[in-house]
Write an enzyme that holds these catalytic residues in place. Sequence first.
Site, PDB file in Angstrom:
ATOM      1  N   ASP A 193      -3.463  -8.001  -7.141  1.00 33.76           N
ATOM      2  CA  ASP A 193      -4.867  -8.372  -7.399  1.00 33.76           C
ATOM      3  C   ASP A 193      -5.154  -8.136  -8.880  1.00 33.76           C
ATOM      4  O   ASP A 193      -5.916  -7.237  -9.247  1.00 33.76           O
ATOM      5  CB  ASP A 193      -5.794  -7.543  -6.503  1.00 33.76           C
ATOM      6  CG  ASP A 193      -5.598  -7.885  -5.041  1.00 33.76           C
ATOM      7  OD1 ASP A 193      -5.708  -9.063  -4.687  1.00 33.76           O
ATOM      8  OD2 ASP A 193      -5.297  -6.965  -4.257  1.00 33.76           O
TER       9      ASP A 193
ATOM     10  N   GLY B 107      -2.912  -2.259  -6.885  1.00 30.41           N
ATOM     11  CA  GLY B 107      -1.738  -3.121  -6.944  1.00 30.41           C
ATOM     12  C   GLY B 107      -1.963  -4.288  -7.904  1.00 30.41           C
ATOM     13  O   GLY B 107      -3.040  -4.886  -7.938  1.00 30.41           O
TER      14      GLY B 107
ATOM     15  N   HIS C 124       0.839  -1.205   0.000  1.00 34.74           N
ATOM     16  CA  HIS C 124       0.000   0.000   0.000  1.00 34.74           C
ATOM     17  C   HIS C 124       0.876   1.259   0.000  1.00 34.74           C
ATOM     18  O   HIS C 124       0.552   2.247  -0.651  1.00 34.74           O
ATOM     19  CB  HIS C 124      -0.892   0.028   1.241  1.00 34.74           C
ATOM     20  CG  HIS C 124      -1.846  -1.129   1.338  1.00 34.74           C
ATOM     21  ND1 HIS C 124      -1.685  -2.149   2.245  1.00 34.74           N
ATOM     22  CD2 HIS C 124      -2.964  -1.418   0.640  1.00 34.74           C
ATOM     23  CE1 HIS C 124      -2.665  -3.022   2.108  1.00 34.74           C
ATOM     24  NE2 HIS C 124      -3.457  -2.599   1.140  1.00 34.74           N
TER      25      HIS C 124
HETATM   26  O1  PAF Z   1      -7.927  -4.400  -3.001  1.00 36.14           O
HETATM   27  C1  PAF Z   1      -8.585  -4.055  -2.006  1.00 36.14           C
HETATM   28  O2  PAF Z   1      -8.056  -3.739  -0.953  1.00 36.14           O
HETATM   29  C2  PAF Z   1     -10.100  -4.017  -2.100  1.00 36.14           C
HETATM   30  O3  PAF Z   1     -10.583  -5.037  -2.907  1.00 36.14           O
HETATM   31  C3  PAF Z   1     -10.654  -2.654  -2.561  1.00 36.14           C
HETATM   32  C4  PAF Z   1     -10.207  -2.313  -3.961  1.00 36.14           C
HETATM   33  C5  PAF Z   1     -10.186  -1.565  -1.595  1.00 36.14           C
HETATM   34  C6  PAF Z   1     -12.179  -2.680  -2.548  1.00 36.14           C
HETATM   35  O4  PAF Z   1     -12.680  -2.954  -1.273  1.00 36.14           O
END
Ligand code: PAF
Length: 283
Positions: free
Chosen positions: A145, A142, A32
């Site tokens: 995912d 990211g 993040h």
């Molecule tokens: O990737 C994530 O953390 C979640 O799927 C998101 C995009 C914040 C949606 O809740």
Amino acid sequence: MKVFTTAAELRAWEVTEPIVFVPTMGALHAGHASLMKSARRPGHLSVVSIFVNPTQFGPNEDFSKYPRTLDTDLEICREHGVDAVYVPEVVDIYPVGDATSVIVHGVAEPYEGHFRPGHFNGVATVVLKLFHLVNPAVACFGQKDLQQCAVIQQMVRDLGMRVQIEVLPTMREPDGLALSSRNRYLSPSDRADAIRLPQALMKVLTELQQGREVELTRTEAIQDLSSAGFDVQYLDWIDPVTFTPQTHFDPQYRVILAAKFAGVRLIDNMGLQDLDLINQKLP
Ligand code: PAF
């Protein structure tokens, strides 16, 4: 750093510069942080949202035990110079009597869509709502995912949304394991064994690059992981835009993987560009 906890507060914020947005579910880690670093740009405001979205978890998934570390998360956002954090209440996102959701077909259906039915409806719905609330010019996600990125890109295209989606590379531990909020569920010895996942992806990529047959390569990789105690849900060679399986080598394609190990579900993916980078970094 501003912290908004209601949609009304967020709307009242007078913004004159374009927003770069990083939606998260909290439990923030270096993955993040790299999105936050990228969101800090001259002439822009960076906004992070923290919301553990109930609609993207299945009935037997980890919604109630998903790590919630708000104080540390806010500290991390502050350290990274984020301009504002939005921590909505559930009613902000899902008002009482809420009856609208987004369903993405096609790219949302296989792989994660198959093993986590309804997951991407929850993701697309919350992301659309967050986009409306935050009104970003750019949103960062990211690449870990990968299918989520493809689903969001499809939604943004189909609904004619003006936000620009940026996909940033997966951050990895020094031994190659992809960073994930769920890694903290692993015991130290399971954590050590989990590096077999990125190792399997690297092996598949190397072999495919050398011209080995796709089906043989993926079957062998699944067998190796299964013998090491991984419950492989899928391991496939796909086109990252359509998420359709591929049978020939193309440098744009990626290998994707989901497996349960020691009760924890882990996902990862790699492409040829990552292989070079990882090989440089590994001890
Ligand atoms: O990737 C994530 O953390 C979640 O799927 C998101 C995009 C914040 C949606 O809740």
